[in-house]
Design an enzyme around this catalytic site. Structure first.
Site, PDB file in Angstrom:
ATOM      1  CB  CYS A   1      -0.950   0.013   1.198  1.00 31.66           C
ATOM      2  SG  CYS A   1      -0.126  -0.173   2.788  1.00 31.66           S
ATOM      3  CG  ASN A   2       3.558   2.500   2.815  1.00 28.78           C
ATOM      4  OD1 ASN A   2       4.286   2.570   3.769  1.00 28.78           O
ATOM      5  ND2 ASN A   2       2.262   2.730   2.894  1.00 28.78           N
ATOM      6  NE  ARG A   3       8.012   0.694   0.208  1.00 32.65           N
ATOM      7  CZ  ARG A   3       8.619   1.872   0.313  1.00 32.65           C
ATOM      8  NH1 ARG A   3       9.351   2.315  -0.676  1.00 32.65           N
ATOM      9  NH2 ARG A   3       8.493   2.589   1.406  1.00 32.65           N
TER      10      ARG A   3
ATOM     11  CB  SER B   1       7.290   2.624   6.193  1.00 33.26           C
ATOM     12  OG  SER B   1       7.859   1.384   5.843  1.00 33.26           O
TER      13      SER B   1
ATOM     14  N   GLY C   1       6.872  -2.681  10.986  1.00 34.13           N
ATOM     15  CA  GLY C   1       7.551  -3.943  10.764  1.00 34.13           C
ATOM     16  C   GLY C   1       6.951  -4.814   9.676  1.00 34.13           C
TER      17      GLY C   1
ATOM     18  CD  GLN D   1       3.926  -4.898   3.384  1.00 32.90           C
ATOM     19  OE1 GLN D   1       4.828  -4.054   3.422  1.00 32.90           O
ATOM     20  NE2 GLN D   1       2.660  -4.570   3.581  1.00 32.90           N
TER      21      GLN D   1
ATOM     22  N   GLY E   1      -6.683 -10.958   6.466  1.00 32.47           N
ATOM     23  CA  GLY E   1      -5.293 -11.064   6.057  1.00 32.47           C
ATOM     24  C   GLY E   1      -4.363 -10.513   7.120  1.00 32.47           C
TER      25      GLY E   1
ATOM     26  CG  MET F   1      -3.691  -3.796   7.308  1.00 29.63           C
ATOM     27  SD  MET F   1      -2.142  -3.005   7.775  1.00 29.63           S
ATOM     28  CE  MET F   1      -1.491  -2.590   6.158  1.00 29.63           C
TER      29      MET F   1
END
Length: 418
Positions: free
Chosen positions: A50-52, A109, A115, A120, A187, A189
């Site tokens: 979701c960040n990259r 992040s 963490g 991932q 999942g 998250m």
């Protein structure tokens, strides 16, 4: 082969664009295979969170690989190249390694120190291994990066520097105990969200998931209740807080499903919640864009400085080892040539002095070998030491030139080692 990293993240692109570029499931596997099959690429791994979205490859031609990988990312995401390119960053060789080390430590992040990125990246490597798109170079680099990430989390206070996306989002929800929470998805998250809620004192947790058994296991672990995914609409009216991260790739919560005050935390990319819900009275929607703008968890302190120093230390060690490894095949080729000369000269001696007894032959052979070993010891040790300095490859080139080594021999030795 050199390592090249091309991608975009929350630092270079709006979340809306990341949402369009994000790839999962079969689409991720297809992108991975297509990148690796390009003639300019030898190995490939894709990290999509979701960040990259980042693509790591090994290449021998920089410009051709940058063009090919950028075009493939644009084609697979459906985002025109002219729209995507301004948001891409490119890291090569040393900078690519440093970037990966920083990423796994949580320094890059949205929430500093989180963490989840370790898991991932590990899953990205596993997927690449499963599809056969990584070889020795990327495999060893990513394994080392994961060790650096573990060391950063164990030896520093980076975990406390920020928080997870879950805790960052829930920080905007106010007091948690006594409130009823619906968690949509089961999942990693969602599991983190449920555990965070339980630790915060929330006792009324409902988990909705497509696979009921998996949702039931998560609900049981936090003393909650599980429902099927089709029951989300029925559970929404009674929820004070809703946390969702399903990876569905579509909106699973829309304005027509909401009728009263509720706090929605959407951690999915693409979004699970239709942004239009903000028009519903009493509804508060916090998504990745909101967390990014809030700046929660992005502050740096002593622990972040400690991790940066650790990354610099590990980067130096990795580069030294990698440079030394590059010269090893040349050293092996030199010793192989010397062994050939010794064998040839001993054979010639025995032809000239055929009556030499076996004991004398062994003594002569050992003496000649010791002389050769002593003569080669200093230059081979020095060339390995010098290889760790900037421009160290030139010393190996000089060794090959001085001893007239076959230019193909070092590469042949390297292939055997791999």
């Amino acid at each position: 082969m050199s390592v090249l990293a091309i991608g975009l993240s929350h630092r270079t692109a709006p979340v809306a664009l990341l949402e369009r570029v994000s790839v999962t499931g079969d689409a991720l596997a297809k992108l991975l295979r297509d990148v690796q099959q390009d003639p300019s690429v030898a190995e490939a791994m894709v990290v999509s969170t979701c960040n990259r979205v980042e693509i790591y490859v090994t290449v021998d031609r920089f410009h051709a690989a940058v063009t090919a990988v950028s075009e493939l990312l644009a084609r697979h995401s459906g985002v025109p190249g002219e729209e995507l390119t301004p948001h891409l960053y490119v890291h090569y060789e040393e900078r690519a390694v440093e970037h990966l080390f920083s990423v796994v430590c949580g320094l890059d992040s949205m929430v500093v120190g989180e963490g989840q990125i370790l898991g991932q990246v590990r899953r990205a490597l596993t997927l690449a291994q499963r599809h056969g798109t990584v070889g020795a170079t990327l495999n060893e680099l990513v394994q080392q990066a994961l060790r650096v990430g573990k060391r950063a989390h164990h030896e520093t206070g980076i975990d406390k520097a920020g928080s997870s996306l879950v805790t960052a989002g829930l920080a905007l929800a106010g007091e948690l105990p006594g409130r009823r929470v619906l968690v949509v998805g089961a999942g990693s998250m969602s599991s983190l969200a449920a555990a965070t809620l339980a630790r915060a004192g929330v006792t009324d947790i409902v988990v909705a998931n497509r696979t009921f058994e998996r949702g039931a296991r998560l609900a049981e672990s936090v003393g909650g209740r599980a429902v099927g995914f089709s029951a989300v609409a029925d559970e929404l009216p009674g929820a004070d807080i809703v946390i969702t991260c399903t990876g569905a790739g579509r909106h699973v919560i829309t304005p027509d499903m909401l009728s009263g005050p509720v706090f929605l935390l959407d951690l999915a990319l693409p979004h699970d919640v239709d942004p239009a819900v903000r028009s519903v009275p009493g509804v508060t929607l916090v998504d990745l864009e909101t967390i990014k703008e809030s700046g929660i968890g992005s502050r740096e302190g002593d622990s972040v400085a400690a991790v940066r120093a650790l990354v610099a230390e590990e980067l130096r060690a990795y580069l030294d080892a990698e440079r030394a490894a590059r010269v090893t095949p040349t050293v092996v080729a030199l010793r192989s040539k010397a062994a050939g000369v010794v064998e040839s000269e001993l054979g010639r001696l025995l032809m000239r002095v055929p009556d030499l007894d076996e004991r004398a032959r062994d003594e002569v052979a050992m003496t000649v070998q010791r002389v050769v070993d002593k003569l080669l010891h200093e230059p081979t040790v020095r060339v390995k030491q010098l290889a760790t300095c900037p421009g160290g490859d030139h010393y190996a080139d000089a060794l090959r030139e001085l001893f007239n080594l076959d230019p193909k021999m070092p590469e042949a030795v390297r292939e055997v080692e791999l």
